[in-house]
Design an enzyme around this catalytic site. Structure first.
Site, PDB file in Angstrom:
ATOM      1  N   LYS A 135      34.613  29.459  42.020  1.00 56.44           N
ATOM      2  CA  LYS A 135      35.271  28.376  42.751  1.00 56.44           C
ATOM      3  C   LYS A 135      36.618  28.903  43.235  1.00 56.44           C
ATOM      4  CE  LYS A 135      37.409  24.310  43.523  1.00 56.44           C
ATOM      5  NZ  LYS A 135      38.830  24.070  43.809  1.00 56.44           N
ATOM      6  N   GLU A 155      42.343  43.446  37.825  1.00 57.58           N
ATOM      7  CA  GLU A 155      42.800  44.362  38.859  1.00 57.58           C
ATOM      8  C   GLU A 155      44.229  44.884  38.669  1.00 57.58           C
ATOM      9  OE1 GLU A 155      39.968  42.368  42.344  1.00 57.58           O
ATOM     10  OE2 GLU A 155      42.143  42.350  42.555  1.00 57.58           O
ATOM     11  N   SER A 169      37.951  28.505  38.839  1.00 53.52           N
ATOM     12  CA  SER A 169      39.159  28.211  39.584  1.00 53.52           C
ATOM     13  C   SER A 169      40.383  28.919  39.015  1.00 53.52           C
ATOM     14  CB  SER A 169      39.359  26.693  39.637  1.00 53.52           C
ATOM     15  OG  SER A 169      40.107  26.347  40.768  1.00 53.52           O
TER      16      SER A 169
END
Length: 403
Positions: A336, A321, A310
Site C-alpha cells: 500500500k 536500503e 503503508s
C-alpha cells in the site's frame, strides 16, 4: 486557515476497533504530513462540481420526485450528506471518502494517542455474526475489569446486539470520562456481566522486552500518535539493560502516521539520508531526508509480513536500503504505497482523497508491489502474541543476531 493532513489509510479499517471517545481504527497507516492548504480552494472545487448542469439537473429531478411521492419523513441533512458521500465514492478509490462532522472528529481523534473509553479491541466474527474481543490495552479499564481475548459481547447496557450491530456497539460503549457501561459477555459458553468505567487512556503502540543473548525486542502495533516517543523510550530502557542487538517487529502493523514512522527511521539512519520520495498528480517529487544524527548503531532485524502495510512499508524500505546493519525477515509486505490528504471543511466535515504515491529511498515502487524481505520465512502466521517456541520468523531473527 486549517491545516490539511496527509494519510495513508489503514488497511484493516473495519476489522479491529478500540472503544474510546471515538471508535479507533487499529492497524491502519495514517500519514501525518503537515502542509499548509487553502480550505477555501477545496470547498470551491466541491461547490463548482455540485453546480455542474448534469449533476444539478439529476439531483433536482430526484428531489422533485421525493417531495411529491415519498411518504416518510425527510431528513434534509441526511440527504445532503448521503449525496456527498455517494459523489466521492464514485471515485472507486477505497482510500478516498467524505467524512461527516462526527466521522471527522472520530478520525482525527484516532491519531492523537489518548482517548476516553474502556480500551478494548473488538472484531466482527462474520462466520458466527458476533462481536468478539480481540484484546485489551494494558492497564486499561477493560483489562482491569477482566475482559479477555475471545469474549463475545452480547449486551451493552441491557440491549442485545450481534455482528450486524458492530458500529452501533462501538457508539454505545464509548462515553464521557467517569461514566460506566455494563457489558454482558459470553465466555466459554457462560454468560457474565461486567461493569466498566470509562477513563482517559493513553494507547500504547509499543511494547518491549529483553530476550536471551542481550537481544532487545520492540513490537510496534501501529504508527499512531506518540509512537515515535514510545519507541525511543522503549529503546532507551532496553539499552540501559545492556542489549547488544535489536529486533523490531512490525508484523500485522497496517500503518498509521507517516511522520511517526519517519521519526523512528531517523534514529537508525545517517543525517541527510533519503527517507521518503513522494510523487503527486503532476509528477512533482518531494524528497524527505533525515534531519538528525543516527542514534541506534547496533545490529537490527526488522520482522515483516503480508499485513505490514503503508507506514510500515516506509520503515521497511528505509531500513532495507539505507541501514547496512539491518536485515528484513518474514514475508513480502502488503503493498500500500499511496497517501491520502485530509482537507477540513468549514462545517468541520472533511474530504480525504488520494493525492500522492510514495517510493523507497532508492525510488522503488511500493504500491501493489510491497517490500521483499532479505530473508523470506513464510511458514508462520503471526497472531499478535509472541511465541518463542513456534515463531520461525522470530527464531531466524535471533539466529541472525547471534551469529
Amino acid at each position: 486557515m486549517k491545516k490539511q493532513q496527509k494519510y495513508s489509510n489503514l488497511v484493516f479499517k473495519t476489522i479491529m476497533t478500540i472503544i474510546c471517545t471515538a471508535a479507533v481504527t487499529f492497524a491502519t497507516t495514517m500519514v501525518w504530513v503537515y502542509s499548509q492548504g487553502t480550505q477555501g480552494n477545496t470547498e470551491t472545487a466541491i461547490g463548482e462540481a455540485a453546480k455542474s448542469d448534469k449533476l444539478s439537473a439529476k439531483l433536482s429531478a430526484i428531489r422533485d420526485k421525493i417531495d411529491s411521492e415519498y411518504v416518510g419523513e425527510i431528513d434534509e441533512n441526511a440527504l445532503i450528506e448521503g449525496a456527498i458521500k455517494g459523489y466521492v465514492s464514485g471515485l472507486n478509490d477505497v482510500y478516498s471518502e467524505y467524512l461527516t462532522v462526527d466521522e471527522m472528529q472520530e478520525f482525527t481523534e484516532n491519531t492523537v494517542g489518548e482517548y476516553v473509553g474502556i480500551g478494548v479491541y473488538i472484531t466482527k466474527d462474520t462466520e458466527n455474526n458476533e462481536v468478539v474481543v480481540y484484546g485489551t490495552i494494558p492497564n486499561s479499564p477493560a483489562q482491569e475489569a477482566g475482559l479477555k481475548t475471545g469474549d463475545i459481547i452480547r449486551k451493552v447496557d441491557g440491549i442485545e446486539y450481534n455482528g450486524d450491530d458492530y458500529d452501533i456497539i462501538t457508539d454505545k460503549i464509548k462515553g464521557k470520562e467517569g461514566t460506566k457501561v455494563n457489558l454482558v459477555i459470553i465466555r466459554d459458553g457462560e454468560e457474565m456481566s461486567l461493569e466498566v468505567e470509562r477513563k482517559n487512556i493513553e494507547v500504547e503502540h509499543v511494547t518491549s522486552q529483553v530476550l536471551d543473548n542481550n537481544i532487545g525486542y520492540i513490537y510496534i502495533s501501529s504508527f499512531e500518535g506518540n509512537t515515535k516517543t514510545q519507541f525511543e523510550k522503549a529503546y532507551d530502557e532496553l539499552e540501559e539493560k545492556g542489549i547488544k542487538s535489536l529486533i523490531i517487529d512490525i508484523r500485522n502493523n497496517g500503518g498509521g502516521i507517516v511522520d511517526e514512522a519517519l521519526g523512528i527511521a531517523e534514529l537508525m539512519t545517517d543525517k541527510d539520508d533519503i527517507l521518503l520520495i513522494e510523487k503527486d498528480k503532476n509528477e512533482n517529487e518531494i524528497v524527505t531526508k533525515s534531519s538528525k544524527e543516527k542514534k541506534i548503531n547496533m545490529p537490527i532485524v526488522l520482522l515483516v509480513n503480508e499485513y505490514s502495510a503503508s507506514a510500515s512499508e516506509i520503515l521497511a524500505g528505509i531500513l532495507k536500503e539505507n541501514v547496512d546493519n539491518a536485515t528484513l525477515i518474514g514475508n513480502k509486505t502488503y503493498g500500500k504505497g499511496v497517501i491520502q490528504t485530509l482537507y477540513p471543511l468549514s462545517d468541520n466535515s472533511g474530504l480525504k482523497i488520494t493525492t500522492d504515491e510514495y517510493f523507497t529511498p532508492n525510488h522503488n515502487k511500493i504500491n501493489k508491489v510491497g517490500v521483499e524481505p532479505d530473508i523470506k520465512i513464510d511458514d508462520y502466521l503471526y497472531t499478535g502474541e509472541l511465541d518463542l517456541e513456534n515463531d520461525t520468523q522470530l527464531k531466524r531473527a535471533i539466529e541472525e543476531l547471534t551469529k
